[in-house]
Design an enzyme around this catalytic site. Structure first.
Site, mmCIF file in Angstrom:
data_model
loop_
_atom_site.group_PDB
_atom_site.id
_atom_site.type_symbol
_atom_site.label_atom_id
_atom_site.label_comp_id
_atom_site.label_asym_id
_atom_site.label_seq_id
_atom_site.Cartn_x
_atom_site.Cartn_y
_atom_site.Cartn_z
ATOM 1 N N ASP A 35 13.885 10.827 68.361
ATOM 2 C CA ASP A 35 13.008 9.974 67.558
ATOM 3 C C ASP A 35 12.452 10.732 66.348
ATOM 4 O OD1 ASP A 35 11.819 7.599 67.010
ATOM 5 O OD2 ASP A 35 10.165 7.831 68.425
ATOM 6 N N GLY A 36 12.190 9.983 65.279
ATOM 7 C CA GLY A 36 11.523 10.571 64.117
ATOM 8 C C GLY A 36 12.444 10.850 62.939
ATOM 9 N N GLY A 38 13.648 8.711 60.709
ATOM 10 C CA GLY A 38 13.177 7.985 59.527
ATOM 11 C C GLY A 38 11.968 8.669 58.912
ATOM 12 N N ASN A 83 17.954 -1.857 68.510
ATOM 13 C CA ASN A 83 18.111 -1.319 67.146
ATOM 14 C C ASN A 83 18.854 -2.268 66.191
ATOM 15 O OD1 ASN A 83 18.420 2.197 68.139
ATOM 16 N ND2 ASN A 83 16.643 1.053 67.437
HETATM 17 C C1 FPP Z 1 15.595 7.316 65.960
HETATM 18 O O1 FPP Z 1 14.856 7.677 64.800
HETATM 19 C C2 FPP Z 1 17.031 7.645 65.796
HETATM 20 C C3 FPP Z 1 18.064 6.757 65.785
HETATM 21 C C4 FPP Z 1 17.868 5.299 65.951
HETATM 22 C C5 FPP Z 1 19.484 7.166 65.566
HETATM 23 C C6 FPP Z 1 19.900 8.479 66.167
HETATM 24 C C7 FPP Z 1 21.331 8.716 65.894
HETATM 25 C C8 FPP Z 1 21.864 9.905 65.564
HETATM 26 C C9 FPP Z 1 21.089 11.148 65.408
HETATM 27 C C10 FPP Z 1 23.363 9.991 65.320
HETATM 28 C C11 FPP Z 1 24.128 10.427 66.560
HETATM 29 C C12 FPP Z 1 25.580 10.274 66.337
HETATM 30 C C13 FPP Z 1 26.594 10.471 67.243
HETATM 31 C C14 FPP Z 1 27.975 10.025 66.947
HETATM 32 C C15 FPP Z 1 26.408 11.115 68.523
HETATM 33 P P1 FPP Z 1 14.046 6.551 64.021
HETATM 34 O O2 FPP Z 1 14.903 5.971 62.960
HETATM 35 O O3 FPP Z 1 13.524 5.555 64.991
HETATM 36 O O4 FPP Z 1 12.889 7.371 63.376
HETATM 37 P P2 FPP Z 1 11.423 6.852 63.060
HETATM 38 O O5 FPP Z 1 10.754 6.644 64.381
HETATM 39 O O6 FPP Z 1 10.835 7.962 62.263
HETATM 40 O O7 FPP Z 1 11.556 5.576 62.282
#
Ligand code: FPP
Length: 266
Positions: A35-36, A38, A83
Protein backbone atom coordinates in the site's frame (compact mmCIF):
# COMPACT_ATOMS: atom_id res chain seq x y z
CA UNK A 1 19.34 -14.06 -8.49
CA UNK A 2 20.16 -12.47 -11.82
CA UNK A 3 20.55 -8.75 -12.32
CA UNK A 4 17.09 -8.65 -13.82
CA UNK A 5 15.44 -9.47 -10.51
CA UNK A 6 18.09 -7.68 -8.53
CA UNK A 7 17.23 -4.13 -7.59
CA UNK A 8 20.53 -3.56 -5.86
CA UNK A 9 23.98 -3.87 -7.31
CA UNK A 10 25.48 -5.09 -4.03
CA UNK A 11 24.84 -8.82 -4.28
CA UNK A 12 26.91 -10.02 -1.35
CA UNK A 13 25.05 -7.87 1.17
CA UNK A 14 21.69 -9.21 0.09
CA UNK A 15 22.47 -12.89 0.30
CA UNK A 16 23.43 -13.34 3.93
CA UNK A 17 20.81 -13.24 6.65
CA UNK A 18 21.76 -10.67 9.31
CA UNK A 19 23.24 -12.32 12.41
CA UNK A 20 20.55 -11.10 14.81
CA UNK A 21 17.90 -13.09 12.95
CA UNK A 22 17.36 -16.76 13.73
CA UNK A 23 17.18 -18.67 10.42
CA UNK A 24 15.21 -21.44 12.15
CA UNK A 25 12.45 -19.00 13.11
CA UNK A 26 11.94 -17.21 9.82
CA UNK A 27 8.37 -17.08 8.55
CA UNK A 28 7.90 -19.83 5.95
CA UNK A 29 5.31 -17.74 4.14
CA UNK A 30 5.05 -13.94 4.01
CA UNK A 31 2.01 -12.10 2.68
CA UNK A 32 2.23 -8.41 1.71
CA UNK A 33 -0.32 -5.67 1.17
CA UNK A 34 1.68 -3.25 -0.96
CA UNK A 35 0.00 0.00 0.00
CA UNK A 36 0.99 3.62 -0.53
CA UNK A 37 2.14 3.63 -4.18
CA UNK A 38 -0.15 6.52 -5.10
CA UNK A 39 0.82 8.62 -2.08
CA UNK A 40 4.54 7.93 -2.70
CA UNK A 41 4.18 9.33 -6.22
CA UNK A 42 2.00 12.29 -5.20
CA UNK A 43 4.50 13.27 -2.51
CA UNK A 44 7.06 13.61 -5.33
CA UNK A 45 4.75 15.55 -7.64
CA UNK A 46 4.47 12.52 -9.95
CA UNK A 47 1.35 10.88 -11.40
CA UNK A 48 0.01 8.12 -9.12
CA UNK A 49 0.88 5.40 -11.63
CA UNK A 50 4.60 6.16 -11.27
CA UNK A 51 4.18 4.82 -7.75
CA UNK A 52 3.02 1.49 -9.15
CA UNK A 53 6.06 1.39 -11.41
CA UNK A 54 8.34 2.03 -8.43
CA UNK A 55 6.33 -0.56 -6.48
CA UNK A 56 7.41 -3.26 -8.92
CA UNK A 57 11.05 -2.58 -8.01
CA UNK A 58 10.24 -2.89 -4.30
CA UNK A 59 8.48 -6.18 -5.00
CA UNK A 60 11.47 -7.51 -6.92
CA UNK A 61 13.77 -6.57 -4.04
CA UNK A 62 11.46 -8.26 -1.52
CA UNK A 63 11.15 -11.42 -3.63
CA UNK A 64 14.88 -11.59 -4.05
CA UNK A 65 15.61 -11.14 -0.35
CA UNK A 66 12.96 -13.64 0.68
CA UNK A 67 14.38 -16.16 -1.77
CA UNK A 68 17.96 -15.55 -0.65
CA UNK A 69 17.08 -15.80 3.03
CA UNK A 70 15.11 -19.02 2.73
CA UNK A 71 11.50 -17.84 2.98
CA UNK A 72 9.51 -20.50 1.12
CA UNK A 73 6.56 -18.43 -0.13
CA UNK A 74 5.73 -14.78 -0.81
CA UNK A 75 2.16 -13.75 -1.60
CA UNK A 76 1.56 -10.19 -2.81
CA UNK A 77 -1.76 -8.34 -3.19
CA UNK A 78 -1.39 -6.75 -6.62
CA UNK A 79 -5.01 -6.05 -7.62
CA UNK A 80 -8.17 -6.56 -5.59
CA UNK A 81 -11.70 -7.21 -6.82
CA UNK A 82 -12.44 -3.67 -5.56
CA UNK A 83 -9.62 -2.03 -7.55
CA UNK A 84 -11.73 -2.05 -10.76
CA UNK A 85 -13.50 1.01 -9.31
CA UNK A 86 -10.33 3.12 -9.72
CA UNK A 87 -10.14 5.56 -12.68
CA UNK A 88 -10.01 3.67 -16.00
CA UNK A 89 -6.58 5.07 -16.86
CA UNK A 90 -5.07 3.72 -13.64
CA UNK A 91 -6.65 0.27 -14.13
CA UNK A 92 -5.38 0.16 -17.73
CA UNK A 93 -1.92 1.22 -16.59
CA UNK A 94 -1.85 -1.54 -13.99
CA UNK A 95 -2.93 -4.23 -16.49
CA UNK A 96 -0.28 -3.05 -18.96
CA UNK A 97 2.29 -2.98 -16.13
CA UNK A 98 1.51 -6.59 -15.15
CA UNK A 99 1.99 -7.61 -18.80
CA UNK A 100 5.27 -5.73 -19.14
CA UNK A 101 6.65 -7.12 -15.88
CA UNK A 102 5.75 -10.68 -16.85
CA UNK A 103 7.31 -10.32 -20.29
CA UNK A 104 10.45 -8.72 -18.88
CA UNK A 105 11.00 -10.93 -15.84
CA UNK A 106 9.86 -14.41 -16.88
CA UNK A 107 13.31 -15.56 -17.97
CA UNK A 108 14.87 -14.42 -14.69
CA UNK A 109 12.11 -16.04 -12.65
CA UNK A 110 12.68 -19.29 -14.54
CA UNK A 111 16.44 -19.12 -14.12
CA UNK A 112 16.13 -18.48 -10.39
CA UNK A 113 13.73 -21.42 -9.89
CA UNK A 114 10.87 -19.16 -8.73
CA UNK A 115 7.44 -20.79 -9.03
CA UNK A 116 4.96 -18.05 -9.92
CA UNK A 117 1.18 -18.37 -9.68
CA UNK A 118 -1.60 -15.81 -10.02
CA UNK A 119 -4.44 -16.15 -7.54
CA UNK A 120 -7.88 -14.67 -8.22
CA UNK A 121 -10.60 -14.55 -10.86
CA UNK A 122 -8.28 -14.42 -13.83
CA UNK A 123 -10.96 -14.68 -16.55
CA UNK A 124 -11.84 -11.01 -16.04
CA UNK A 125 -8.30 -9.93 -16.97
CA UNK A 126 -7.36 -8.78 -20.49
CA UNK A 127 -6.81 -11.76 -22.86
CA UNK A 128 -3.16 -10.91 -23.47
CA UNK A 129 -2.45 -10.83 -19.75
CA UNK A 130 -4.25 -14.14 -19.27
CA UNK A 131 -2.05 -15.72 -21.94
CA UNK A 132 1.12 -14.38 -20.30
CA UNK A 133 -0.07 -15.63 -16.91
CA UNK A 134 -0.70 -19.11 -18.31
CA UNK A 135 2.73 -19.16 -19.92
CA UNK A 136 4.50 -17.96 -16.76
CA UNK A 137 2.57 -20.41 -14.57
CA UNK A 138 3.28 -23.43 -16.73
CA UNK A 139 6.91 -22.55 -17.44
CA UNK A 140 7.69 -22.22 -13.72
CA UNK A 141 5.34 -24.89 -12.32
CA UNK A 142 8.09 -27.43 -11.65
CA UNK A 143 10.56 -24.94 -10.19
CA UNK A 144 12.01 -25.82 -6.81
CA UNK A 145 12.53 -22.31 -5.41
CA UNK A 146 10.35 -19.78 -3.64
CA UNK A 147 6.61 -19.82 -4.34
CA UNK A 148 5.65 -16.36 -5.58
CA UNK A 149 1.89 -15.81 -5.55
CA UNK A 150 0.47 -12.68 -7.12
CA UNK A 151 -3.10 -11.99 -6.04
CA UNK A 152 -4.75 -10.40 -9.06
CA UNK A 153 -8.47 -9.63 -9.22
CA UNK A 154 -8.49 -11.30 -5.83
CA UNK A 155 -11.05 -10.88 -3.03
CA UNK A 156 -11.06 -12.97 0.14
CA UNK A 157 -14.85 -13.07 0.45
CA UNK A 158 -15.29 -14.00 -3.20
CA UNK A 159 -12.73 -16.79 -2.77
CA UNK A 160 -14.70 -18.19 0.19
CA UNK A 161 -18.00 -17.97 -1.70
CA UNK A 162 -16.43 -19.82 -4.65
CA UNK A 163 -15.12 -22.54 -2.35
CA UNK A 164 -18.55 -22.89 -0.69
CA UNK A 165 -20.20 -23.21 -4.11
CA UNK A 166 -17.77 -25.91 -5.20
CA UNK A 167 -18.34 -27.90 -2.03
CA UNK A 168 -22.12 -27.50 -2.31
CA UNK A 169 -21.97 -28.77 -5.91
CA UNK A 170 -19.90 -31.78 -4.81
CA UNK A 171 -22.46 -32.51 -2.09
CA UNK A 172 -25.35 -32.18 -4.55
CA UNK A 173 -23.67 -34.65 -6.89
CA UNK A 174 -23.36 -37.04 -3.94
CA UNK A 175 -19.52 -36.98 -4.07
CA UNK A 176 -19.26 -35.82 -0.45
CA UNK A 177 -21.65 -35.61 2.46
CA UNK A 178 -22.04 -32.22 4.27
CA UNK A 179 -20.44 -33.78 7.39
CA UNK A 180 -17.25 -34.36 5.43
CA UNK A 181 -16.79 -30.60 4.93
CA UNK A 182 -14.09 -29.64 7.39
CA UNK A 183 -11.32 -27.02 7.48
CA UNK A 184 -8.97 -29.09 5.31
CA UNK A 185 -11.58 -29.67 2.64
CA UNK A 186 -12.55 -26.01 2.54
CA UNK A 187 -8.90 -24.94 2.36
CA UNK A 188 -8.40 -27.35 -0.54
CA UNK A 189 -10.92 -25.35 -2.61
CA UNK A 190 -9.17 -22.00 -2.07
CA UNK A 191 -6.78 -20.46 -4.61
CA UNK A 192 -4.00 -21.13 -2.11
CA UNK A 193 -4.65 -24.90 -1.96
CA UNK A 194 -1.41 -26.71 -1.17
CA UNK A 195 0.29 -23.59 0.22
CA UNK A 196 1.05 -23.27 3.91
CA UNK A 197 -0.86 -20.37 5.54
CA UNK A 198 1.13 -17.12 5.85
CA UNK A 199 2.98 -16.72 9.16
CA UNK A 200 3.50 -13.00 8.66
CA UNK A 201 1.40 -10.30 7.01
CA UNK A 202 3.17 -7.05 6.18
CA UNK A 203 1.12 -3.96 5.38
CA UNK A 204 2.79 -0.75 4.31
CA UNK A 205 1.72 2.91 4.51
CA UNK A 206 0.42 2.72 8.08
CA UNK A 207 -3.05 1.36 7.25
CA UNK A 208 -4.31 -1.19 9.77
CA UNK A 209 -6.81 -3.17 7.73
CA UNK A 210 -6.92 -6.63 6.15
CA UNK A 211 -8.83 -5.21 3.13
CA UNK A 212 -10.41 -8.51 2.02
CA UNK A 213 -6.99 -10.19 1.68
CA UNK A 214 -6.57 -13.92 2.48
CA UNK A 215 -9.38 -13.82 5.05
CA UNK A 216 -9.19 -17.55 5.78
CA UNK A 217 -5.45 -18.00 5.42
CA UNK A 218 -4.42 -15.16 7.75
CA UNK A 219 -6.26 -16.64 10.76
CA UNK A 220 -3.06 -16.97 12.83
CA UNK A 221 -0.66 -14.68 10.96
CA UNK A 222 1.36 -12.13 12.87
CA UNK A 223 0.66 -8.65 11.47
CA UNK A 224 3.41 -6.10 10.91
CA UNK A 225 2.31 -2.59 9.94
CA UNK A 226 4.90 -0.07 8.80
CA UNK A 227 4.46 3.60 7.87
CA UNK A 228 6.82 3.16 4.92
CA UNK A 229 5.11 3.56 1.52
CA UNK A 230 5.45 0.40 -0.57
CA UNK A 231 7.95 1.82 -3.13
CA UNK A 232 10.29 2.61 -0.21
CA UNK A 233 9.99 -0.89 1.27
CA UNK A 234 13.61 -2.04 1.17
CA UNK A 235 16.01 -4.44 2.86
CA UNK A 236 15.90 -2.48 6.13
CA UNK A 237 12.10 -2.41 6.16
CA UNK A 238 11.96 -6.17 5.56
CA UNK A 239 14.52 -6.74 8.33
CA UNK A 240 12.37 -4.69 10.72
CA UNK A 241 9.36 -6.81 9.83
CA UNK A 242 11.34 -10.02 10.42
CA UNK A 243 12.72 -8.74 13.75
CA UNK A 244 9.19 -7.81 14.80
CA UNK A 245 8.01 -11.30 13.78
CA UNK A 246 10.77 -13.00 15.75
CA UNK A 247 9.91 -10.94 18.83
CA UNK A 248 6.38 -12.37 18.94
CA UNK A 249 5.21 -15.33 20.97
CA UNK A 250 2.99 -17.39 18.67
CA UNK A 251 0.45 -19.39 20.63
CA UNK A 252 -2.14 -20.37 18.01
CA UNK A 253 -4.90 -20.06 20.60
CA UNK A 254 -3.06 -22.07 23.25
CA UNK A 255 -1.01 -21.02 26.27
CA UNK A 256 2.74 -20.61 26.23
CA UNK A 257 3.61 -22.00 29.62
CA UNK A 258 4.00 -18.85 31.69
CA UNK A 259 0.70 -17.32 30.72
CA UNK A 260 -2.04 -16.63 33.28
CA UNK A 261 -4.37 -19.67 32.96
CA UNK A 262 -7.34 -17.32 33.08
CA UNK A 263 -6.23 -15.50 29.92
CA UNK A 264 -7.74 -16.48 26.58
CA UNK A 265 -5.10 -17.54 24.03
CA UNK A 266 -4.76 -15.52 20.84
C1 FPP B 1 -1.65 -0.07 -3.68
O1 FPP B 1 -1.22 1.28 -3.63
C2 FPP B 1 -1.00 -0.79 -4.80
C3 FPP B 1 -1.63 -1.34 -5.88
C4 FPP B 1 -3.10 -1.28 -6.07
C5 FPP B 1 -0.90 -2.01 -7.00
C6 FPP B 1 0.31 -2.81 -6.61
C7 FPP B 1 0.90 -3.44 -7.81
C8 FPP B 1 2.21 -3.54 -8.06
C9 FPP B 1 3.27 -3.03 -7.17
C10 FPP B 1 2.66 -4.22 -9.34
C11 FPP B 1 2.97 -5.70 -9.14
C12 FPP B 1 3.18 -6.36 -10.45
C13 FPP B 1 3.38 -7.69 -10.69
C14 FPP B 1 3.31 -8.23 -12.07
C15 FPP B 1 3.69 -8.66 -9.66
P1 FPP B 1 -2.29 2.45 -3.75
O2 FPP B 1 -2.44 2.84 -5.17
O3 FPP B 1 -3.56 2.02 -3.10
O4 FPP B 1 -1.62 3.60 -2.95
P2 FPP B 1 -2.35 4.74 -2.13
O5 FPP B 1 -2.97 4.07 -0.94
O6 FPP B 1 -1.24 5.67 -1.77
O7 FPP B 1 -3.37 5.36 -3.03
Amino acid sequence: MSQRLAASSDDSKLRSLPADLDPARLPAHIAVIMDGNGRWAQARGLPRVMGHRAGVEALKTTLRLCSDWGVRALTAYAFSTENWSRPGDEVNFLMALFERVLQRELQALEAEQVRIRFLGDLQALPDRLQTLIQEATSRTAENSGIHFNVCTNYGGRRELVQAARKLAAQALRGEISPDEIDENRLASELFTAGEQDPDLLIRTSGERRISNFLLWQLAYAEIHVTDVFWPDFDQLALLEALRDFQSRSRRFGGLDGLTDPGTLGS
